[in-house]
Each structure stands twice: as structure tokens, then as C-alpha cells.
Design an enzyme around this catalytic site. Sequence first.
Site, mmCIF file in Angstrom:
data_model
loop_
_atom_site.group_PDB
_atom_site.id
_atom_site.type_symbol
_atom_site.label_atom_id
_atom_site.label_comp_id
_atom_site.label_asym_id
_atom_site.label_seq_id
_atom_site.Cartn_x
_atom_site.Cartn_y
_atom_site.Cartn_z
ATOM 1 C CB SER A 196 -0.918 0.012 1.229
ATOM 2 O OG SER A 196 -1.697 1.191 1.246
ATOM 3 C CE LYS A 247 -2.824 -2.705 -0.203
ATOM 4 N NZ LYS A 247 -3.860 -2.466 -1.203
ATOM 5 C CG HIS A 296 -4.843 -0.751 4.069
ATOM 6 N ND1 HIS A 296 -5.042 -0.331 2.766
ATOM 7 C CD2 HIS A 296 -4.020 0.165 4.640
ATOM 8 C CE1 HIS A 296 -4.373 0.783 2.552
ATOM 9 N NE2 HIS A 296 -3.744 1.099 3.664
ATOM 10 C CG ASN A 297 -7.164 -1.683 -0.251
ATOM 11 O OD1 ASN A 297 -6.165 -1.408 0.413
ATOM 12 N ND2 ASN A 297 -7.096 -1.977 -1.532
ATOM 13 C CD GLU A 348 -7.407 3.418 0.156
ATOM 14 O OE1 GLU A 348 -7.730 3.598 -1.033
ATOM 15 O OE2 GLU A 348 -6.418 2.735 0.501
#
Length: 483
Positions: A129, A184, A187-188, A191
Amino acid sequence: MSTADIGLIGLAVMGENLILNMESKGFTVACFNRTVEKVDDFIGGRAQGKKIIGCRSIVELVASLKRPRKVMLLVKAGAAVDDFIAQLLPHLEAGDIIIDGGNSHFPDTIRRCKAVEAAGKLYIGTGVSGGEEGALLGPSMMPGGSPAAWPHVKAIFQTICAQTDAGEPCCDWVGENGAGHFVKMVHNGIEYGDMQMICEAYQMMKDGLGLSNEAMHTVFADWNDGELNSYLIEITRDIIGYRDEQGNAVVDLILDTAGQKGTGKWTAIAALDEGMPLTLIGEAVFARCLSALKDERVAASTVLTGRVAKGRGKPESLVNDLRQALYASKLISYAQGYQLMRAAAATYGWNLNYGGIALMWRGGCIIRSRFLGKIKEAFDRNPGLTNLLLDPFFAKIVRAAQPAWRRVVVAAVKQGIPMPATCSALAYFDGYRAARLPANLLQAQRDYFGAHTYERIDRPRGQVFHTNWTGRGGTTAASTYVV
């Protein structure tokens, strides 16, 4: 002679910049691209004079690597990854390592890890990222897969990744098979939520308070100096203050339709699969979907009207409320994301280090923020913490923010300004803190029409009951009770 420390396939933006990052840290990198002309262009351009070896075939790439060979794929998620794995395997030896650095869906990584290990090789699926700048200067990296592979790539990954202010690498081993890509993905999803809530605060300031771009630029600059300090607040400050050569605010000229690559959707689907209430991120995904219905929204705006009250009070007062509401809602987003990771860890047998994950997100990645240090501290205090809301530090924050948070939601409803993520965050908070919810009525409804049975508060958990609500249904009930 085999001289390269690592090979990388895929010379798009992320691939090129990650190669240059690796080379700048002292590693020799071999590179290959399906369209070999890109290899020639790269070697003759940005890579000229550097310790970067251009290869024109898979065989040449593999031959250039030191053992155990390490080949990293930075290609489009999906079929391209499977295709390159199939091409690589016949040329690799036992113990060699294939690394997928793209945004692959974690079930694909679980499948690929199993297949590559069955062929005697090792596999890593790592989230990367930080975008173009992160790849070049230091990304956040979230590797998972074959545990035996980690010692062979650790030095490379922890050297090229971002570092915290204390010098800690924003990369560590996450867990087995698909754990890295799952983290991940979450995480996105976070986001998505952060971006949506910032946009909601922006719209409230713009449409609810009538603030100019200059005034909002100042607000976001002030917020970035406080507890909301983060990459996304920082770039929002810059975007709102940016003007083109003609003096126009570029943000006002951009069409209000948002794109998405699918990781937010994957996060919401995973939450549904795990039975976790990831309400805020779900609303953020749906907000992008609604934005894409531009023509329908324009047509509806001429037909559908609401009783919209004008904002009252001093703008600076509501701006301060917005700051507190955004901070509290941001906490809800992370609390939900961590609940999802905990549920998935139980499902897939991962031993996730939750404080370590917060540390990995401290630098290099899109959601990097001051806030993440507090999450690491919370898990340092209590590694078994079930929900961030129960940590004393965060419980104090939401307790103090509640009045402002509720005023913002009321103002949005009264003025007809959509704030789906912020409102859903407050609804989740109120639901999570409720000792009793109306699900007793819901379960009675299910039992009424489907004989799904229910538990009773005056009986031990696990005992189920059925009521013949109409007098016509008899005593037969569903054979299983699932909550």
C-alpha cells in the site's frame, strides 16, 4: 552468473517504482514484462546505469536469480497471476519463492499458496500500500503465505518498506496462506470508509454551512495539526486549495461519480460471510455505487424534494462538532475492521498480531495516521481486546464526542445532506452499547412465519422454544436454531 537478489515481473507504475526502491536500498533486481518492449524502455530510461537487469524471457529471469530464487509478481489480479505462476513453476527448484504483490482476493491466495507448496515451492501473498509514491519511497507491506519463505525475504521487505518515526519497519509477517492479502483488503475497506467520511464532512461544510474552498482548506489544515493528522486529511487540504492556471478550483470541476476497484466490496462481502456488522464500510461502498448513478440522480433532483431546514448557529461551532464526529466515526470504522480480522482469523486459523498490523499501517500506506499509534497501544495493553471501543482510551474519546456527533447527525438529517457513513457509525455505536435490542421481536416474527424457534431470557442459553402463534400451526418447529 546469478547475481540478482530478487526478480520482479510487471513494469507498470507500481512495478517500476518498487524496482527503483529496491535498487536504491542496495539490492540488485532482475525485471521482466510480458510486453518485452517495456523492459527495453525501462532499462534505457529510468533504470539506466542502475543495478537492474533487464530480462526478455522467464527463463532468463530465473537464471539471473540467486538461490533460493525470489520472484515477485506485480501484475493485474486474477488470471494474469495464475498464468505467471504456471509459467514460473517448471523453471524453479524446491524452496524457491513466488511473491504476489498485487491486490489479489485472499481466497485466490489461499488456493495458490496450497498449489505452489504442493509443487515443492514457497508462496507469499503480500499487500503493498502507498500508491506510486509509496512504492518508490517506502510502502506499507503486509506479507502472508508460506512461513518458511519469510526469513528469505524479510531483509528485503523490511529495508524497502516505510519506517515509523521511531525507525520501526511498516512490514512484518502477518500469517499463513491468505492472511496478508486479507489484511490488505481490510486496509482498503477502512480506506473507503475514511474517504467517505471526509467527503461527508466536506459536503456539510460546503452545502450546510456555505464555507468557501479557502475556508475549508484552512479547516482541513487545522485538523491535520491535531488528532485527525493523516495522509488522507493532508491530501484533502491540498486538493481543496488547488487551483489551475486559470484560477479555478479543480475540485469543483470534477464530475461527482466515484470509481472503485473492488477491494471495498470484497471487505463488505467478507463481513457478511463472517457475520460481522461492518456497517460503515458497507455504506462507503454503497455511497460510491450511488454516486455512479449520476444521470438518475440529476433526473431525480427535479422530481424529489425534501423539507430542507437551513443551518443555524455559528459555523465554527459545527465545524468543531464535525471534527469530533469524524474522529469518533473513524474509530468505529477501525473497530469494525478489527472485529472482521478477528473473526476471519478464527475461521482460517490465522494467528494475527493486531498491534503489529496497526504498526504496519503507521507509515507508507493510504490510511497512515497518528491515530494508529493509539491502536497499537490498545493491543499492547490488552492483546485479547475484543473491540477497540472497550479500550479505556477509545471509550473516553467516544464518550466525549457523543454530543457533537449527535448534533452533526441531527443537522445532516434536518438539512437533507446525506452522511451515510457518519450516521451508520453512530447507529452501530448505539447498537453495540445496547444491553437489549429489538431482536426479540424479530425472532418472534421468524418463529411466527417459519417456526424458527427462539431462546428465552428466563431459561438457560441453548434451550429453544416454539409458539403456535395462530393456533393452526401445530408443534412442529425447524430442526436447527441458528443465530
